[in-house]
Design an enzyme around this catalytic site. Structure first.
Site, PDB file in Angstrom:
ATOM      1  N   ASP A 106       0.813  -1.218   0.000  1.00  0.00           N
ATOM      2  CA  ASP A 106       0.000   0.000   0.000  1.00  0.00           C
ATOM      3  C   ASP A 106       0.846   1.268   0.000  1.00  0.00           C
ATOM      4  O   ASP A 106       0.639   2.167   0.822  1.00  0.00           O
ATOM      5  CB  ASP A 106      -0.929   0.017   1.224  1.00  0.00           C
ATOM      6  CG  ASP A 106      -1.735  -1.250   1.365  1.00  0.00           C
ATOM      7  OD1 ASP A 106      -2.057  -1.862   0.338  1.00  0.00           O
ATOM      8  OD2 ASP A 106      -2.047  -1.637   2.513  1.00  0.00           O
ATOM      9  N   GLU A 140     -11.351   0.983  -3.361  1.00  0.00           N
ATOM     10  CA  GLU A 140     -10.651   1.452  -2.167  1.00  0.00           C
ATOM     11  C   GLU A 140      -9.472   2.323  -2.569  1.00  0.00           C
ATOM     12  O   GLU A 140      -9.302   2.680  -3.732  1.00  0.00           O
ATOM     13  CB  GLU A 140     -10.175   0.254  -1.331  1.00  0.00           C
ATOM     14  CG  GLU A 140      -9.321  -0.725  -2.089  1.00  0.00           C
ATOM     15  CD  GLU A 140      -9.065  -2.022  -1.332  1.00  0.00           C
ATOM     16  OE1 GLU A 140      -7.970  -2.581  -1.494  1.00  0.00           O
ATOM     17  OE2 GLU A 140      -9.951  -2.482  -0.597  1.00  0.00           O
TER      18      GLU A 140
END
Length: 518
Positions: free
Chosen positions: A17, A188
């Site tokens: 991420d 997301e």
């Protein structure tokens, strides 16, 4: 200017991420840390080619003890405005369906190394928050929104936006639903960027597995409506032969020369297993007809790519690690849900050695006293030397390969009523344990332990005298059992006691990790 050839991933091992940022002449990358503390690992670079671990940001701001598997610190986002760093992160407390308890916080600092402020609570409607600083001075919080009413397993229902008031230290005003997502679903990781007349919304879709994709929308108003680019910016979902898989969760940075790059996560499966977890890669992106495209003209990840640099430099991937515990323990170490501090890992009581006081069992999600570093190579060796005097079978100290509390390998010194001080081995796969029947008596005060991994196979060794050859402990192990979940594999040391809290301790002389990848 020069074109410097680099090889992806730029951050190897568990570095998922990624969020990238430039402040003046320095680039920063922050990554998710999940249940490992200190949390939110931050790297810096002057050239986008070579990266240095500069700090771990979350030290005292969180309490992760008892957090379930694969929860805790998700998808941090780093931004900078008016001389101040802003870090947004999620502390996930539960992912049990149909609900998801995900609390979003903001902390600030004048320097990347801190000190960082106490957390400001923002909301809990979804995860992967980010903060956008608009040109008019307003600040906007974005996050994925979770809708428990959806009938699908993944209940990500799109992206919402709300203004953040810095004086009130709170989000305020209406909540805008700015993106419902596409048929890829699992929307997301939102980030907004302003370029010319448009606001660009970058999201991840398709889940963090093989369907992972970066999608792009744009709008002339920050609150929408947003127009979708029908062409994905990045995906490996239709490229099964690509060495980089699961590519997505992208974020953008612009260089002083006007070049744009995207950092994103990827995996490098070995026989189908991503043992090293999710890693960080980078590629150049360009603006074409008001949309973003990879500079290659394709939409897939590139193992080899180029970075524009002011001088000719060489990419250096350094994975070796050595701690002789002669000063404070090195910053690369992590612990599981607790901070590595003097209360249980001490270098002062026996100078030149690390003394680890025992915690609960290796499966505990509260006081599990493991000190570990990321596995960054498919092939590596790690070794340590330990002095340990167990008094019962419930006391153990040794070396471990550790994905999580359900999946680990532990070669440890303990006590046997018939043999006395012995070496044993335990394996856990998806919570099902197997205790090896190999019991090796030892007599020396100090014992060296080693793990050697060659791709899909791991082997554990011991020796009582440094002059003697290494002796294997048990059978070779299948490393694919340490792949999966949200993190990557760790290698480290630990001390555990199920008889009594802090009932024993072990001294470690050194710890060495040597990467052997070519």
């Amino acid at each position: 200017m020069y074109k410097t050839k680099i090889k992806n991933p730029i951050l190897r091992g568990f570095n998922p991420d990624p969020n990238i940022l430039r402040v003046e002449d320095t680039y920063y990358l922050v990554v998710s840390s999940f249940e490992w503390l200190p949390g939110v690992r931050a790297y810096s670079s002057k050239d986008l080619v070579n990266w240095t671990h500069v700090t771990d940001i979350l030290t005292h701001q969180v309490n992760l003890q008892g957090n379930p598997l694969n929860c805790s610190i998700w998808a941090p986002q780093l931004s900078y405005s008016n001389g101040k760093f802003y870090l947004i992160y999620t502390d996930v407390k539960s992912t049990a369906r149909p609900f998801k308890d995900s609390h979003n916080y903001l902390i600030t600092a004048d320097e990347i190394t801190g000190p960082w402020s106490e957390p400001i609570y923002l909301n809990s409607s979804g995860f992967d928050p980010s903060l956008f600083h608009d040109e008019d001075g307003r600040k906007w919080l974005l996050n994925e929104i979770w809708d428990y009413r959806m009938t699908t397993s993944n209940k990500s229902a799109g992206i919402v936006l709300q203004e953040y008031d810095e004086e009130l230290k709170a989000v305020t005003g209406p909540v805008y639903k700015i993106f419902d997502g596409t048929e890829l679903a699992k929307t997301e990781a939102p980030h907004i960027y302003r370029h010319q007349e448009y606001y660009y919304l970058i999201t991840a879709e398709g889940g963090t597995g093989t369907g992972h994709t970066v999608t792009v929308c744009r709008s002339t108003s920050i609150t929408g409506p947003y127009e979708l680019d029908e062409r994905p910016l990045l995906t490996a979902s239709d490229k099964p032969d690509s060495p980089l898989q699961c590519s997505g969760h992208g974020s953008l940075v612009e260089t002083p020369q006007g070049k744009w790059y995207m950092a994103y996560l990827c995996t490098r499966p070995l026989n189908g297993a991503a043992i090293l977890g999710r890693e960080t890669a980078i590629q150049e992106v360009v603006w074409e007809d008001g949309w973003l495209r990879l500079e290659t003209g394709e939409d897939g990840p590139a193992v080899e790519t180029y970075i524009e640099t002011e001088e000719q430099i060489t990419q250096q991937i350094k994975t070796a690690f050595h701690d002789d515990f002669s000063g404070k323990i090195k910053s690369e170490w992590n612990a599981l849900r607790i901070m590595p501090d003097n209360s249980w890992c001490n270098i002062e009581e026996n100078p030149g050695y690390l003394r680890l006081f025992s915690g609960e069992s290796i499966q505990s999600s509260f006081d599990n006293h493991i000190l570990a570093i990321r596995q960054k190579d498919f092939d590596f060796e790690a070794q340590t030397k330990v002095e340990f005097t167990p008094k019962t079978f419930n006391q153990m100290a040794g070396i471990t390969l550790f994905l999580n509390t359900q999946n680990y390998m532990y070669c440890y010194i303990t006590w046997d009523e018939k043999e006395g001080k012995v070496i044993r081995f335990i394996l856990s796969i998806d919570g099902e344990y197997e205790l090896s029947d190999v019991i090796i008596p030892i007599t020396e005060q100090w014992v060296s332990l080693k793990v050697a991994v060659s791709g899909p196979v791991g082997k554990f060794y011991y020796r009582e005298d440094d002059k003697h050859p290494w002796q294997q402990v048990g059978a070779p192990q299948d490393m694919s059992t340490l792949a999966g979940g949200f993190t990557g594999n760790f290698v480290g040391i630990g001390v555990h006691d199920m008889d009594r809290k802090a009932g024993c301790s072990a001294d470690f002389d050194y710890f060495i990790y040597e990467g052997l990848d070519k």
